[in-house]
Design a protein around this motif. Sequence first.
Motif, PDB file in Angstrom:
ATOM      1  N   GLU A  45       0.839  -1.207   0.000  1.00  2.12           N
ATOM      2  CA  GLU A  45       0.000   0.000   0.000  1.00  2.12           C
ATOM      3  C   GLU A  45       0.873   1.256   0.000  1.00  2.12           C
ATOM      4  OE1 GLU A  45      -3.451   0.781   2.928  1.00  2.12           O
ATOM      5  OE2 GLU A  45      -1.843   2.092   3.594  1.00  2.12           O
ATOM      6  N   HIS A  53      -6.304   1.114  -2.810  1.00  2.00           N
ATOM      7  CA  HIS A  53      -6.969  -0.175  -2.598  1.00  2.00           C
ATOM      8  C   HIS A  53      -7.807  -0.567  -3.815  1.00  2.00           C
ATOM      9  CE1 HIS A  53      -6.085  -1.291   1.667  1.00  2.00           C
ATOM     10  NE2 HIS A  53      -5.543  -0.099   1.569  1.00  2.00           N
ATOM     11  N   ALA A  54      -8.463   0.420  -4.427  1.00  2.00           N
ATOM     12  CA  ALA A  54      -9.273   0.130  -5.623  1.00  2.00           C
ATOM     13  C   ALA A  54      -8.386  -0.382  -6.757  1.00  2.00           C
ATOM     14  CB  ALA A  54     -10.025   1.384  -6.055  1.00  2.00           C
ATOM     15  N   GLU A  97      -7.176  -3.881  -6.057  1.00  2.00           N
ATOM     16  CA  GLU A  97      -8.259  -4.843  -6.301  1.00  2.00           C
ATOM     17  C   GLU A  97      -8.393  -5.107  -7.803  1.00  2.00           C
ATOM     18  OE1 GLU A  97     -11.855  -3.979  -4.225  1.00  2.00           O
ATOM     19  OE2 GLU A  97     -12.927  -5.642  -5.179  1.00  2.00           O
ATOM     20  N   GLU A  98      -8.276  -4.022  -8.545  1.00  2.00           N
ATOM     21  CA  GLU A  98      -8.424  -4.120 -10.009  1.00  2.00           C
ATOM     22  C   GLU A  98      -7.401  -5.079 -10.637  1.00  2.00           C
ATOM     23  OE1 GLU A  98      -9.956  -1.385 -13.401  1.00  2.00           O
ATOM     24  OE2 GLU A  98      -9.969  -0.807 -11.327  1.00  2.00           O
ATOM     25  N   LYS A 103      -6.175  -7.697  -4.155  1.00  2.00           N
ATOM     26  CA  LYS A 103      -7.007  -7.406  -2.980  1.00  2.00           C
ATOM     27  C   LYS A 103      -6.495  -8.260  -1.808  1.00  2.00           C
ATOM     28  CE  LYS A 103     -11.849  -6.929  -1.824  1.00  2.00           C
ATOM     29  NZ  LYS A 103     -12.507  -7.808  -0.957  1.00  2.00           N
ATOM     30  N   GLY A 104      -6.349  -7.633  -0.667  1.00  2.00           N
ATOM     31  CA  GLY A 104      -5.891  -8.396   0.505  1.00  2.00           C
ATOM     32  C   GLY A 104      -4.372  -8.422   0.674  1.00  2.00           C
ATOM     33  N   CYS A 116       0.445  -0.629 -10.572  1.00  2.00           N
ATOM     34  CA  CYS A 116      -0.423   0.243  -9.766  1.00  2.00           C
ATOM     35  C   CYS A 116       0.325   1.509  -9.386  1.00  2.00           C
ATOM     36  CB  CYS A 116      -0.877  -0.463  -8.487  1.00  2.00           C
ATOM     37  SG  CYS A 116      -2.034  -1.793  -8.776  1.00  2.00           S
TER      38      CYS A 116
END
Length: 293
Positions: A116, A146-147, A150-151, A155-156, A176
């Motif tokens: 992150e 986070h979006a 996930e994309e 995610k996680g 990302c």
Amino acid sequence: MHKLTPPPAGSQIAAAAQRHIRTPAVELSQATVTFGRGDNQVPALSETSLKIGDGEFLALVGPSGCGKSTILKLAAGLIRPTTGAVFVGGREVEAKALRIGMAFQNPTLLPWLTIEKNVMMPLKIVRPFRHEFRAKRKTEFRDRVHALLEEVGLKGFANHYPWQLSGGMLQRANLCRALVHEPRLLLLDEPFGALDQFTREELWSTLQDLWLKLKPTVLLVTHDLKEAGYLAERICVMSARPGRILDDSAVTFPRPRTVEMTFEPGFVELNQRLRGLIVEARSGNTATSEVRP
Ligand SMILES: Nc1ncnc2c1ncn2[C@@H]1O[C@H](COP(=O)(O)OP(=O)(O)OP(=O)(O)O)[C@@H](O)[C@H]1O
């Protein structure tokens, strides 16, 4: 641009009409690059003129050492042309700080930061985001990270560290980070070169989805002709060093493209033609190729 004739039945490789790009996102105008001085001079790029339209996805292919990364560095403003000029967004590169995203073969994530925090890094240091980072938009930025994670299927994993992820996952996180600050220009230098074929194909799909959604201008350097055909709207083939653009082809297979499409006759034909050009370029025999300014 090159005209592919005749397009095989069912193929979507179209003849690349000579498009008039009004305000190119990137423009090299008679740019040359020579590294070093005196006896140590290395001419890396012959006089090259190239226009990349806003939102276009262009792949650069060619023999090793022909100057592909040099073009990327020119567009990033990391180096200056020895002669000629480079424009991004209509302005000469050095005139203005650029908002670009970059990703290389080896994901350069910081090992002491979580995924992150790594992905969020450009929002901390790139204007105008950095001014807003400490204040109200931090939560909003975290949501954005986070979006994006996930994309791309992470995610996680936001609180994991880079060493806890596989090579493919690291490269997803790397993408990302290259995109989180919504760059208008994305520069990719063999981003999937170190991955196995299956992971690479998954990443093509991820990158295609991101490009379709965000539509940045993308300049991709790759040695993988299948990758170029899957991802790009336009492929430029370069000659051996000092490089110049030998061929400029449009690729108009429908989107979203799939790995299955890469086995279709039209796709294979494109691949073979590009391969032939590179083999010629490697042997220094480019006289039979169609040479364009
Ligand atoms: N800083 C530098 N100083 C001297 N020569 C350089 C420098 N950077 C690149 N070169 C040379 O310029 C030429 C073009 O380099 P570039 O990295 O652009 O090629 P490339 O097509 O991206 O190569 P590859 O496909 O192998 O990654 C090469 O011969 C390289 O050795």
